[in-house]
Motif scaffolding. Structure first.
Motif, mmCIF file in Angstrom:
data_model
loop_
_atom_site.group_PDB
_atom_site.id
_atom_site.type_symbol
_atom_site.label_atom_id
_atom_site.label_comp_id
_atom_site.label_asym_id
_atom_site.label_seq_id
_atom_site.Cartn_x
_atom_site.Cartn_y
_atom_site.Cartn_z
ATOM 1 N N PRO A 1 0.813 -1.223 0.000
ATOM 2 C CA PRO A 1 0.000 0.000 0.000
ATOM 3 C C PRO A 1 0.844 1.270 0.000
ATOM 4 C CG PRO A 1 -0.026 -1.051 2.161
ATOM 5 C CD PRO A 1 0.747 -1.960 1.266
ATOM 6 N N PRO A 2 0.293 2.383 -0.465
ATOM 7 C CA PRO A 2 1.029 3.655 -0.479
ATOM 8 C C PRO A 2 1.081 4.268 0.920
ATOM 9 C CG PRO A 2 -1.155 3.959 -1.395
ATOM 10 C CD PRO A 2 -1.043 2.510 -1.077
ATOM 11 N N LEU A 3 1.755 3.579 1.801
ATOM 12 C CA LEU A 3 1.940 4.043 3.180
ATOM 13 C C LEU A 3 3.430 3.935 3.485
ATOM 14 C CD1 LEU A 3 -1.023 2.107 4.870
ATOM 15 C CD2 LEU A 3 -0.956 4.555 4.351
ATOM 16 N N SER A 4 3.843 4.525 4.587
ATOM 17 C CA SER A 4 5.261 4.508 4.946
ATOM 18 C C SER A 4 5.768 3.076 5.107
ATOM 19 C CB SER A 4 5.448 5.272 6.263
ATOM 20 O OG SER A 4 6.645 4.862 6.879
ATOM 21 N N ALA A 5 6.772 2.695 4.308
ATOM 22 C CA ALA A 5 7.331 1.344 4.388
ATOM 23 C C ALA A 5 7.975 1.130 5.753
ATOM 24 C CB ALA A 5 8.352 1.134 3.271
ATOM 25 N N VAL A 6 8.556 2.202 6.302
ATOM 26 C CA VAL A 6 9.193 2.082 7.624
ATOM 27 C C VAL A 6 8.130 1.792 8.685
ATOM 28 C CG1 VAL A 6 10.479 3.343 9.407
ATOM 29 C CG2 VAL A 6 11.139 3.552 7.001
ATOM 30 N N ALA A 7 7.018 2.528 8.616
ATOM 31 C CA ALA A 7 5.957 2.337 9.618
ATOM 32 C C ALA A 7 5.382 0.919 9.534
ATOM 33 C CB ALA A 7 4.845 3.366 9.400
ATOM 34 N N LEU A 8 5.142 0.450 8.309
ATOM 35 C CA LEU A 8 4.577 -0.898 8.183
ATOM 36 C C LEU A 8 5.607 -1.955 8.575
ATOM 37 C CD1 LEU A 8 2.158 -0.898 5.135
ATOM 38 C CD2 LEU A 8 1.922 0.055 7.414
ATOM 39 N N GLU B 1 7.846 -1.565 10.897
ATOM 40 C CA GLU B 1 7.846 -1.579 12.370
ATOM 41 C C GLU B 1 6.633 -2.328 12.922
ATOM 42 O OE1 GLU B 1 10.433 2.509 12.972
ATOM 43 O OE2 GLU B 1 8.286 2.534 13.462
ATOM 44 N N LEU B 2 5.479 -2.130 12.254
ATOM 45 C CA LEU B 2 4.273 -2.859 12.676
ATOM 46 C C LEU B 2 4.506 -4.365 12.580
ATOM 47 C CD1 LEU B 2 1.203 -3.333 13.215
ATOM 48 C CD2 LEU B 2 0.814 -2.864 10.795
ATOM 49 N N PHE B 3 5.025 -4.811 11.433
ATOM 50 C CA PHE B 3 5.217 -6.258 11.261
ATOM 51 C C PHE B 3 6.299 -6.792 12.193
ATOM 52 C CE2 PHE B 3 2.893 -5.416 7.285
ATOM 53 C CZ PHE B 3 1.875 -6.339 7.472
ATOM 54 N N ASP B 4 7.343 -5.992 12.446
ATOM 55 C CA ASP B 4 8.375 -6.435 13.405
ATOM 56 C C ASP B 4 7.780 -6.596 14.800
ATOM 57 O OD1 ASP B 4 10.220 -6.444 11.434
ATOM 58 O OD2 ASP B 4 11.237 -4.581 12.025
ATOM 59 N N ALA B 5 6.952 -5.618 15.203
ATOM 60 C CA ALA B 5 6.364 -5.687 16.549
ATOM 61 C C ALA B 5 5.444 -6.900 16.664
ATOM 62 C CB ALA B 5 5.589 -4.396 16.845
ATOM 63 N N CYS C 1 4.379 -12.552 18.378
ATOM 64 C CA CYS C 1 4.012 -13.933 18.013
ATOM 65 C C CYS C 1 5.065 -14.927 18.520
ATOM 66 C CB CYS C 1 3.857 -14.074 16.500
ATOM 67 S SG CYS C 1 2.383 -13.229 15.873
ATOM 68 N N ALA C 2 6.325 -14.492 18.502
ATOM 69 C CA ALA C 2 7.413 -15.398 18.903
ATOM 70 C C ALA C 2 7.291 -15.797 20.376
ATOM 71 C CB ALA C 2 8.761 -14.732 18.635
ATOM 72 N N LYS C 3 6.562 -15.023 21.165
ATOM 73 C CA LYS C 3 6.451 -15.319 22.606
ATOM 74 C C LYS C 3 5.377 -16.363 22.914
ATOM 75 C CE LYS C 3 7.440 -10.594 24.071
ATOM 76 N NZ LYS C 3 6.767 -9.343 24.356
ATOM 77 N N ILE C 4 4.518 -16.645 21.930
ATOM 78 C CA ILE C 4 3.301 -17.415 22.232
ATOM 79 C C ILE C 4 3.561 -18.918 22.191
ATOM 80 C CG2 ILE C 4 0.907 -17.850 21.450
ATOM 81 C CD1 ILE C 4 1.475 -14.970 22.467
ATOM 82 N N ARG C 5 3.004 -19.641 23.149
ATOM 83 C CA ARG C 5 2.989 -21.107 23.077
ATOM 84 C C ARG C 5 1.776 -21.506 22.259
ATOM 85 N NH1 ARG C 5 3.897 -25.397 27.693
ATOM 86 N NH2 ARG C 5 2.746 -26.603 26.138
ATOM 87 N N HIS D 1 3.416 5.566 14.484
ATOM 88 C CA HIS D 1 3.240 6.235 13.185
ATOM 89 C C HIS D 1 1.773 6.160 12.736
ATOM 90 C CE1 HIS D 1 3.849 7.355 9.025
ATOM 91 N NE2 HIS D 1 5.113 7.635 9.292
ATOM 92 N N PRO D 2 1.206 7.265 12.246
ATOM 93 C CA PRO D 2 -0.206 7.217 11.820
ATOM 94 C C PRO D 2 -0.485 6.168 10.749
ATOM 95 C CG PRO D 2 0.798 9.386 11.348
ATOM 96 C CD PRO D 2 1.786 8.605 12.144
ATOM 97 N N ASP D 3 0.490 5.905 9.870
ATOM 98 C CA ASP D 3 0.257 4.895 8.828
ATOM 99 C C ASP D 3 0.110 3.500 9.435
ATOM 100 O OD1 ASP D 3 0.303 6.844 6.982
ATOM 101 O OD2 ASP D 3 2.101 6.148 5.911
ATOM 102 N N ALA D 4 0.901 3.224 10.464
ATOM 103 C CA ALA D 4 0.786 1.912 11.130
ATOM 104 C C ALA D 4 -0.566 1.809 11.817
ATOM 105 C CB ALA D 4 1.915 1.729 12.133
ATOM 106 N N ARG D 5 -0.989 2.887 12.451
ATOM 107 C CA ARG D 5 -2.295 2.892 13.128
ATOM 108 C C ARG D 5 -3.434 2.738 12.128
ATOM 109 N NH1 ARG D 5 -2.570 6.009 18.481
ATOM 110 N NH2 ARG D 5 -0.448 5.834 19.234
ATOM 111 N N ARG D 6 -3.280 3.319 10.948
ATOM 112 C CA ARG D 6 -4.331 3.229 9.931
ATOM 113 C C ARG D 6 -4.395 1.809 9.354
ATOM 114 N NH1 ARG D 6 -3.401 7.540 5.717
ATOM 115 N NH2 ARG D 6 -3.827 8.810 7.533
#
Ligand SMILES: Cc1cc2nc3c(=O)[nH]c(=O)nc-3n(C[C@H](O)[C@H](O)[C@H](O)COP(=O)(O)OP(=O)(O)OC[C@H]3O[C@@H](n4cnc5c(N)ncnc54)[C@H](O)[C@@H]3O)c2cc1C
Length: 440
Positions: free
Chosen positions: A100-107, A109-113, A118-122, A150-155
């Motif tokens: 999508p035409p949103l900040s690649a950095v913001a997205l 960071e969203l996917f990293d978070a 997810c890595a913590k879950i049993r 970032h607003p793009d991540a929130r959106r």
């Protein structure tokens, strides 16, 4: 040995077939006047079908793939060639690919978070995750408010969660969100078409799987089960037109519907709570004479912050004999849209189609499938576990209640919510019953 299976969806029919193959006498009681549950075919042109329910699968859905091979059903790749369109708060934009035409950095960071979470879950037992109580006690909306700057991540976050799990972030716990994403194979796999969970569809429609499974079974339609009473000698299953006696039962219905059955003795662990929400998805099919968007170099894929259709995808039959764009209305938007009169739903869908695809003619037909309003599904893709649910419901998810065994996609910690999870749960329940038979 005799077994009653409650529910003729993928889970119930898989369990029934596996039990019949082991020589068990099986009766399937189904509330609706059709089999298939959350798989449902929509005839878009004579002999051409689209999926009004479940549609997509990927290479990790190994039990579904094996089942398809056994039933002589084929898959077809989900079409994704051409440019995408996005309406994310401003004008409609056309772009190559799906990003999508949103900040690649913001997205990023969203996917990293989300990946870290997810890595913590049993995944095999989410309620045993370290820090489970804290993760179970907060909603995904709380998590987003704390972690997404970032607003793009929130959106993008609610659109992503809507697409992945038909969830309003306010309705699911952080634990459930992270579990669901992990159980389905992780963010990248779940979100991907090529190489991912959306790579293929079942040629001719997913509903055929249940129809073919049911063909060899004793399935009684129009028989909603209301009560399951156990005594020393067996189980009595009470449905609309009478009762059936059996040695064991497989309950293969969504959690809220299982919770509505009168069990005697009563359940030690509930199947659903007031926090357990219905997955919220309405599927809208826009039917064209052929996939006309392809003639303009478009894939049909759109992502939209302005509803009602939050995404669209090309689900045309492989021979191109009809053009089918499937629109997904999910999360909070699904509740708003489902509450509108049919004429207004249609008007809004047509207005959005004209905004997204001004070069195309209007669709010939618009078909709305509202899963929230389905009495015997109560939402989709799957039940959403809200705050506190995993802590209470998790430990009893698959534990038999005497002669009563549990199946259904919501009882599978592998591919929870997906067709694959339903099939795996059916095999698990059948195996457990077969083992009790061997012990006797
Ligand atoms: C719009 C939509 C999109 C989806 N997309 C995908 C996708 O792309 N890929 C994917 O893998 N999955 C997808 N899913 C999820 C998938 O459909 C489900 O995970 C799966 O079909 C669930 O199967 P099940 O047998 O567990 O439950 P169900 O299919 O819900 O079957 C339960 C059956 O029990 C019956 N029943 C309910 N109550 C009673 C009662 N009291 N007595 C008797 N019978 C009863 C119901 O009528 C139903 O037939 C989607 C679902 C929907 C609706």
């Amino acid at each position: 040995m005799s077994v009653v299976v409650v529910g003729a969806g993928l889970a119930g029919l898989t369990a029934a077939s596996a039990l019949v193959a082991r020589g068990v006498e099986v009766t399937v009681l189904e509330a609706r006047d059709r089999v298939g549950g959350r798989t449902y075919g929509l005839e878009v042109a004579p002999g051409l079908w689209a999926d009004a329910g479940a549609a997509y699968l990927g290479h990790r859905h190994t039990e579904l793939i094996a089942l398809l091979a056994g039933l002589d059903l084929k898959t077809t790749p989900t079409a994704m060639d051409g440019d995408s369109r996005f309406e994310l708060g401003g004008d409609v934009e056309t772009r190559a690919g799906r990003f999508p035409p949103l900040s690649a950095v913001a997205l990023g960071e969203l996917f990293d978070a989300l990946t870290d979470l997810c890595a913590k879950i049993r995944v095999d037992a989410p309620w045993l995750t370290p820090d489970a109580a804290a993760l179970d006690g907060r909603t995904a909306a709380d998590w987003a408010a704390e972690h997404l700057r970032h607003p793009d991540a929130r959106r993008f976050f609610p659109l992503f969660l809507g697409e992945m799990m038909a969830a309003d972030p306010a309705a699911v716990s952080v634990l459930h969100m992270a579990f669901y994403l992990s159980s389905g194979g992780g963010l990248r796999y779940l979100n991907a078409f090529a190489g991912g969970a959306q790579e293929d569809r079942i040629d001719g429609g997913a509903h055929q799987v249940c129809e073919r499974l049911a063909a060899g079974l004793d399935v009684r339609l129009g028989e909603p089960v209301r009560a399951i009473h156990q005594d020393a000698g067996g189980v009595t299953v009470v449905s609309a037109s009478g009762q059936v006696r059996a040695d064991a039962v497989v309950v293969a219905v969504p959690p809220a519907l299982a919770a509505a059955i009168d069990f005697r003795p009563g359940l030690a662990v509930p199947r659903a709570r007031s926090a357990t929400a219905p997955g919220c998805a309405v599927k809208v099919h826009l039917i064209y004479p052929r996939p006309v968007w392809r003639e303009y170099g478009l894939s049909g894929w759109t992502v939209n912050a302005t509803g009602p259709l939050l995404s669209t995808v090309d689900d045309s039959p492989p021979d191109g004999g009809a053009g089918v764009l499937t629109g997904f209305v999910t999360g909070a938007e699904a509740h708003r849209f489902a509450a509108l009169p049919a004429a207004e739903q249609r008007e809004r869908v047509l207005a959005q189609a004209a905004r997204l695809f001004p070069e195309l003619p209007a669709p010939e037909r618009v078909h709305v499938t509202d899963w929230l309003g389905e009495e015997y599904s109560r939402g989709c893709y799957a039940a959403l576990f809200g705050p506190g649910d995993w802590g209470v419901l998790g430990p009893g998810l698959t534990s038999p209640h005497g002669r009563v065994h549990w199946a259904g996609t919501e009882t599978s910690t592998e591919f929870f919510g997906l067709m694959e999870g339903a099939i795996r749960s059916g095999h698990r329940a059948a195996k457990a019953i077969a083992e009790t038979q061997e012990e006797q």
